[in-house]
Scaffold this motif. Structure first.
Motif, mmCIF file in Angstrom:
data_model
loop_
_atom_site.group_PDB
_atom_site.id
_atom_site.type_symbol
_atom_site.label_atom_id
_atom_site.label_comp_id
_atom_site.label_asym_id
_atom_site.label_seq_id
_atom_site.Cartn_x
_atom_site.Cartn_y
_atom_site.Cartn_z
ATOM 1 N N ASN A 1 -49.091 -94.714 46.822
ATOM 2 C CA ASN A 1 -50.275 -95.130 46.098
ATOM 3 C C ASN A 1 -50.193 -96.597 45.723
ATOM 4 N N PHE A 2 -51.319 -97.240 45.804
ATOM 5 C CA PHE A 2 -51.494 -98.609 45.339
ATOM 6 C C PHE A 2 -50.425 -99.560 45.898
ATOM 7 N N CYS A 3 -50.467 -99.782 47.208
ATOM 8 C CA CYS A 3 -49.674 -100.810 47.872
ATOM 9 C C CYS A 3 -48.171 -100.607 47.701
ATOM 10 N N GLY A 4 -47.711 -99.381 47.663
ATOM 11 C CA GLY A 4 -46.281 -99.155 47.586
ATOM 12 C C GLY A 4 -45.714 -99.351 46.208
ATOM 13 N N HIS A 5 -46.532 -99.326 45.153
ATOM 14 C CA HIS A 5 -46.050 -99.498 43.798
ATOM 15 C C HIS A 5 -45.993 -98.143 43.116
ATOM 16 N N SER A 6 -45.033 -97.987 42.225
ATOM 17 C CA SER A 6 -44.963 -96.812 41.373
ATOM 18 C C SER A 6 -44.859 -97.271 39.934
ATOM 19 N N ALA B 1 -44.543 -101.207 33.658
ATOM 20 C CA ALA B 1 -44.445 -102.185 34.728
ATOM 21 C C ALA B 1 -44.660 -101.511 36.074
ATOM 22 N N TRP B 2 -45.305 -102.245 36.973
ATOM 23 C CA TRP B 2 -45.479 -101.748 38.334
ATOM 24 C C TRP B 2 -44.195 -102.007 39.107
ATOM 25 N N MET B 3 -43.610 -100.963 39.692
ATOM 26 C CA MET B 3 -42.373 -101.074 40.456
ATOM 27 C C MET B 3 -42.647 -100.754 41.925
ATOM 28 N N ARG B 4 -42.029 -101.525 42.819
ATOM 29 C CA ARG B 4 -42.154 -101.264 44.247
ATOM 30 C C ARG B 4 -41.033 -100.320 44.680
ATOM 31 N N SER B 5 -41.279 -99.590 45.742
ATOM 32 C CA SER B 5 -40.271 -98.662 46.245
ATOM 33 C C SER B 5 -40.484 -98.467 47.742
ATOM 34 N N PRO B 6 -39.400 -98.219 48.503
ATOM 35 C CA PRO B 6 -39.558 -97.972 49.938
ATOM 36 C C PRO B 6 -40.163 -96.601 50.190
ATOM 37 N N SER B 7 -40.487 -96.340 51.452
ATOM 38 C CA SER B 7 -41.041 -95.041 51.801
ATOM 39 C C SER B 7 -39.997 -93.962 51.551
ATOM 40 N N GLU B 8 -40.464 -92.737 51.340
ATOM 41 C CA GLU B 8 -39.548 -91.638 51.065
ATOM 42 C C GLU B 8 -38.606 -91.410 52.247
ATOM 43 N N CYS C 1 -42.675 -110.232 48.835
ATOM 44 C CA CYS C 1 -44.000 -109.688 49.146
ATOM 45 C C CYS C 1 -45.120 -110.446 48.456
ATOM 46 N N GLN C 2 -44.850 -110.917 47.244
ATOM 47 C CA GLN C 2 -45.925 -111.495 46.435
ATOM 48 C C GLN C 2 -47.033 -110.457 46.259
ATOM 49 N N ASP C 3 -48.226 -110.714 46.783
ATOM 50 C CA ASP C 3 -49.346 -109.786 46.656
ATOM 51 C C ASP C 3 -49.490 -108.852 47.862
ATOM 52 N N LEU C 4 -48.583 -108.933 48.821
ATOM 53 C CA LEU C 4 -48.692 -108.126 50.032
ATOM 54 C C LEU C 4 -48.002 -106.782 49.833
ATOM 55 N N PRO C 5 -48.338 -105.781 50.667
ATOM 56 C CA PRO C 5 -47.656 -104.480 50.562
ATOM 57 C C PRO C 5 -46.179 -104.609 50.925
ATOM 58 N N ASP C 6 -45.370 -103.764 50.304
ATOM 59 C CA ASP C 6 -43.932 -103.782 50.586
ATOM 60 C C ASP C 6 -43.619 -102.812 51.723
ATOM 61 N N PHE C 7 -43.837 -103.277 52.952
ATOM 62 C CA PHE C 7 -43.521 -102.467 54.107
ATOM 63 C C PHE C 7 -42.009 -102.197 54.158
ATOM 64 N N ALA D 1 -50.730 -119.827 48.874
ATOM 65 C CA ALA D 1 -49.918 -120.000 50.081
ATOM 66 C C ALA D 1 -50.668 -120.924 51.021
ATOM 67 N N ILE D 2 -49.937 -121.827 51.674
ATOM 68 C CA ILE D 2 -50.542 -122.796 52.597
ATOM 69 C C ILE D 2 -49.823 -122.684 53.934
ATOM 70 N N ALA D 3 -50.617 -122.603 55.011
ATOM 71 C CA ALA D 3 -50.086 -122.577 56.368
ATOM 72 C C ALA D 3 -50.826 -123.619 57.195
ATOM 73 N N ILE D 4 -50.072 -124.492 57.875
ATOM 74 C CA ILE D 4 -50.650 -125.545 58.714
ATOM 75 C C ILE D 4 -50.064 -125.390 60.111
ATOM 76 N N GLN D 5 -50.936 -125.346 61.124
ATOM 77 C CA GLN D 5 -50.494 -125.126 62.496
ATOM 78 C C GLN D 5 -51.251 -126.036 63.452
ATOM 79 N N GLY D 6 -50.508 -126.693 64.373
ATOM 80 C CA GLY D 6 -51.109 -127.479 65.443
ATOM 81 C C GLY D 6 -51.836 -128.719 64.979
ATOM 82 N N VAL D 7 -51.247 -129.470 64.020
ATOM 83 C CA VAL D 7 -51.920 -130.623 63.427
ATOM 84 C C VAL D 7 -50.980 -131.815 63.429
#
Length: 803
Positions: free
Chosen positions: A10-15, A20-27, A55-61, A524-530
């Protein structure tokens, strides 16, 4: 197992844990790690803050959790790869945990009870029905050598036991699962690796190797045993200079008779006596001596006994002709050694010596009993210290209680508010002062520096008659640019991830006014081919009113973000500007910071890249620093970590004073350690690889630099007169070398460097523009056939190749 694109619960891998919101790996991943003994639940919980930072704001795959466990040294990269891709290889056998693959069905494993490292070789046959019989025969063999084991020579590594993949308490001869043969791990290099890295071995070294191998074979003969696989990959030189014959009995049990099948390879033909090829005959002591003779011949010549790409042709030539005298390809080989090797490699077994003990008696009369040549060879290896030490496990980051986070955040915020003005580094006489004053002194010492010549213009022509305004950020956070087109830089800000992308060749060009800095702000900043470069102020430009006391900006790009990724870019600072930084990364308050630079060129004056705080993670791959000043500048301030890791892969630094300058602010840290891990890198600084400027109160023993080698390939290659690290001695008011006790530089390979020039660079117009900065050759052992440093073909193009 949860892969990319799948959510965890539930909710991006957080429990929820308390408030506090805690992240956890898959079962499934959690159960796999804990039930196999690779990781405990407590270690998973301790890695949670590190996963949160990644991860920052990304899911914890699950891949993120595996990456965190690797960096915390709970898992090895090989273990994580097997788990992630589900390759079907079990990661445990009895009480042993498989940690790394060493070759065909051979693994490095750790004894979970003793904590020591062993080598496990699989006894799995292609015909699964034969596995129980093979295990039973091997178990009988181990029982038979239990008594004479104590008399075995040190040069022979005997197996200690057998273990099964499952049911370690059951008899391995009764289980239907694969079994492994356990032997001690010899830290050092195989003969195969030595030949690849440095070519043929001196005859003095081969004399000692031959004697030690004959001692091992003589003991096996006295015990009525055969080794079965005497080849270069099974003979190892230890870090202490010892010679060891490994992997006995395995090949003989899996393949009692040599068979010529469609799957036959050249590797399978190594050490095979002519009488064994296609005859159904079993090996004996004379066939063992033939394999030894071929091995010694190969060590002296650095090539196989027969040069052919076809395994059948190789066997037939060995069957029809004796191997040529080794003195033909190696005239300096001693006569006694060539005579004995010639007798060992006769194609008729009846013409070979009858026993290893007989050959050993002759060999010892010339070789003596010492190992001085082997010890000298081991000490001369550039990675000697790296392979000598045992890599200790690093404890994962301990997660603090949830009530500590508000207090910690408040303390860090208060610290950042009272930070003093930023400082920099002088190329020669470094003094603590304002950044502008420090970098301004570069002009007086960089008059004779070299500049990389840039191509004049795109051959295909610009897409318009003049520069275009920089496009606005779209709803997805993208600014998409056209290849070869010029754009006028304008400040941009975005609440999420800002990406400035040109995905085709040549690079898009962003022109920045010389009197202002280009400012980008995003999470986050990403620059490519410049390509970034400055332009003069024109009459059409809006004049910016100067503020009282305002200092002129000395940065081309100021990027304020928690994550910065740059790939396929050219950062061209003005060549005449020494008080300058191509890209300045400014870390937001209380952010960890991640810097990833790929296939990018920094050229011109001043610094290529600067950080106002050391980022938590900084990785550079295929990066060229061709700045007249230095490659990078990093400041350490109060509240920063005392240890900083910098990872460089295929990085080349030329022309400048150093690869890295570090400035430790006053009232900041009490001590600092910089860990520079280099793999396939080339550093050619005018002064030192790392330069440090510390407050007057900080003594040299509080500064430490550790140069580490990567997991494989060449280490950092540097000229012989290069100093690893220097600091400012306040009494002498000039830079001096950091004391040897504070520098670990055993991974640096000192060698004369030869770079490409205009004549040696390829003439093909489609070749890279940066070939003149690539390494052409260096004097010293090569661990890989490809030269270290940048791969110029992968660097960005600023012009379009002609069709």
């Amino acid at each position: 197992m949860r892969h990319r694109g799948q959510w965890n619960g539930n909710f991006c891998g957080h429990s929820v844990l308390g408030a506090a919101w805690m992240r956890s790996p898959s079962e499934r991943l959690s159960e796999l790690l804990t039930t196999s003994g690779l990781c405990t639940r407590a270690q998973l919980e301790q890695c949670e803050p590190f996963v949160r930072q990644l991860c920052q704001d990304l899911p914890d795959f699950d891949s993120v959790w595996l990456d965190a466990l690797i960096q915390q040294r709970v898992l090895t990269p090989w273990q994580a790869d097997q788990i992630l891709h589900e390759n079907g290889v079990r990661l445990s056998a009895g009480r042993y945990q498989l940690q790394e693959s060493l070759g065909r069905k051979t693994y490095l494993a750790k004894d979970t009870q003793q904590g020591t490292v062993f080598v496990l070789r699989s006894l799995e046959h292609s015909d699964a029905a034969q596995n129980p019989q093979i295990a039973r025969r091997m178990e009988e063999l181990l029982t038979s050598i239990e008594r004479p084991r104590n008399s075995a020579p040190a040069s022979l590594i005997l197996p200690t036991e057998m273990v099964a993949e499952r049911s370690p308490d059951a008899s391995v001869s009764e289980t239907g699962h694969s079994v492994y043969l356990v032997t001690s791990c010899v830290r050092g290099w195989s003969m195969e690796e030595l030949l690849i890295r440095g070519g043929r071995l001196p005859s003095a070294v081969v004399a000692e190797i031959g004697r030690e191998l004959l001692v091992a074979l003589a003991w096996l003969e006295s015990s009525r045993l055969l080794h079965g696989d005497i080849v270069t990959r099974n003979v190892r030189l230890s870090t202490r200079g010892g010679v060891h014959l490994t992997a006995p009995f395995v090949k003989r049990f899996l393949q009692p008779q040599f068979a010529m099948t469609q799957e036959l390879t050249l590797r399978d033909c190594d050490g095979v006596a002519p009488e064994l090829a296609g005859t159904g005959r079993t090996a004996d002591s004379r066939s063992e001596l033939y394999a030894l003779g071929c091995l010694l011949w190969q060590l002296l010549t650095s090539r196989p006994v027969v040069l052919t790409a076809d395994p059948v042709t190789r066997l037939m030539k060995q069957k029809d002709h004796d191997i040529v005298d080794v003195r033909i390809p190696v005239p300096d080989c001693p006569e006694w050694m060539s005579r004995i090797i010639l007798s060992l490699t006769r194609r008729s077994p009846e013409l070979r010596p009858a026993s290893a003990a007989e050959v050993l008696k002759q060999w010892r009369t010339h070789s003596g009993n010492g190992l001085s040549a082997c010890k000298a060879l081991a000490r001369s290896m550039p990675d000697h210290s790296l392979r000598s030490r045992t890599q200790s496990a690093r404890r994962p980051v301990v997660r603090k209680s949830s009530w500590m986070w508000p207090a910690t955040a408040t303390a860090v915020l208060a610290t950042l508010v009272i930070l003093t003005a930023r400082s920099g580094v002088l190329p020669k006489t470094l003094t603590l002062s304002t950044f502008s004053d420090i970098t301004a002194a570069l002009t007086s010492t960089a008059d004779n520096a070299v500049e990389i010549q840039q191509p004049s213009a795109s051959r295909s022509g610009p897409l318009s008659t003049g520069p275009l305004p920089l496009p606005a950020v779209d709803v997805d956070g993208f600014i998409r640019l056209e290849p070869g087109q010029e754009y006028l830089a304008e400040p941009r800000e975005f609440p999420g991830s800002l990406q400035i992308v040109c995905k085709a060749s040549p690079t898009a060009k962003i022109l920045i006014r010389e009197d202002v800095r280009w400012q980008l702000r995003a999470r986050a900043i990403a620059i490519q081919g410049v390509t970034l470069s400055q332009r003069p102020v024109t009459q059409n430009d809006v004049q910016r009113p100067a503020k009282t006391g305002q200092k002129i900006a000395r940065q081309m790009l100021e990027a304020q973000c928690s994550s910065l990724a740059i790939s396929d870019c050219v950062i061209q600072s003005p060549a005449s500007a020494d008080n300058f930084q191509g890209i300045e990364w400014r870390r937001p308050n209380s952010e960890a910071g991640i810097i990833m630079i790929r296939s990018t060129v920094f050229a011109g004056g001043g610094y290529g890249l600067s950080f106002n705080h050391p980022p938590h993670r900084c990785e550079l791959e295929n990066v060229l620093f061709a700045n007249r000043g230095s490659g990078m500048l990093c400041e350490f301030q109060k509240g920063d970590a005392e240890s900083w890791n910098l990872l460089c892969t295929n990085v080349t630094q030329r022309f400048g004073f150093s690869l890295l300058d570090t400035v430790i602010q006053k009232d900041g840290l009490k001590q600092v350690q910089i860990n520079l891990t280099s793999s396939e890198c080339v550093y050619s600084p005018q002064m030192a690889i790392v330069r440090l400027q510390a407050p007057e109160v900080m003594r040299p023993d509080a500064m430490r630099i550790e140069f580490r080698a990567g997991e494989s390939g060449n280490p950092a290659v540097v000229p012989p007169d290069t100093r690893p690290a220097v600091y400012i001695d306040r009494r002498l008011n000039q830079p001096v070398s950091l004391p040897e006790a504070q520098v670990t530089d055993t991974s640096l390979l000192l060698a004369e460097l030869t770079f490409y020039d205009g004549n040696s660079a390829p003439d093909d117009e489609r070749s890279s523009e940066w070939f003149t900065a690539a390494l052409f050759d260096f004097e010293g052992p090569k661990l890989t056939p490809i030269m270290p440093g940048i791969d110029p073909v992968r660097l960005p193009r600023q012009v379009s190749p002609r069709n």
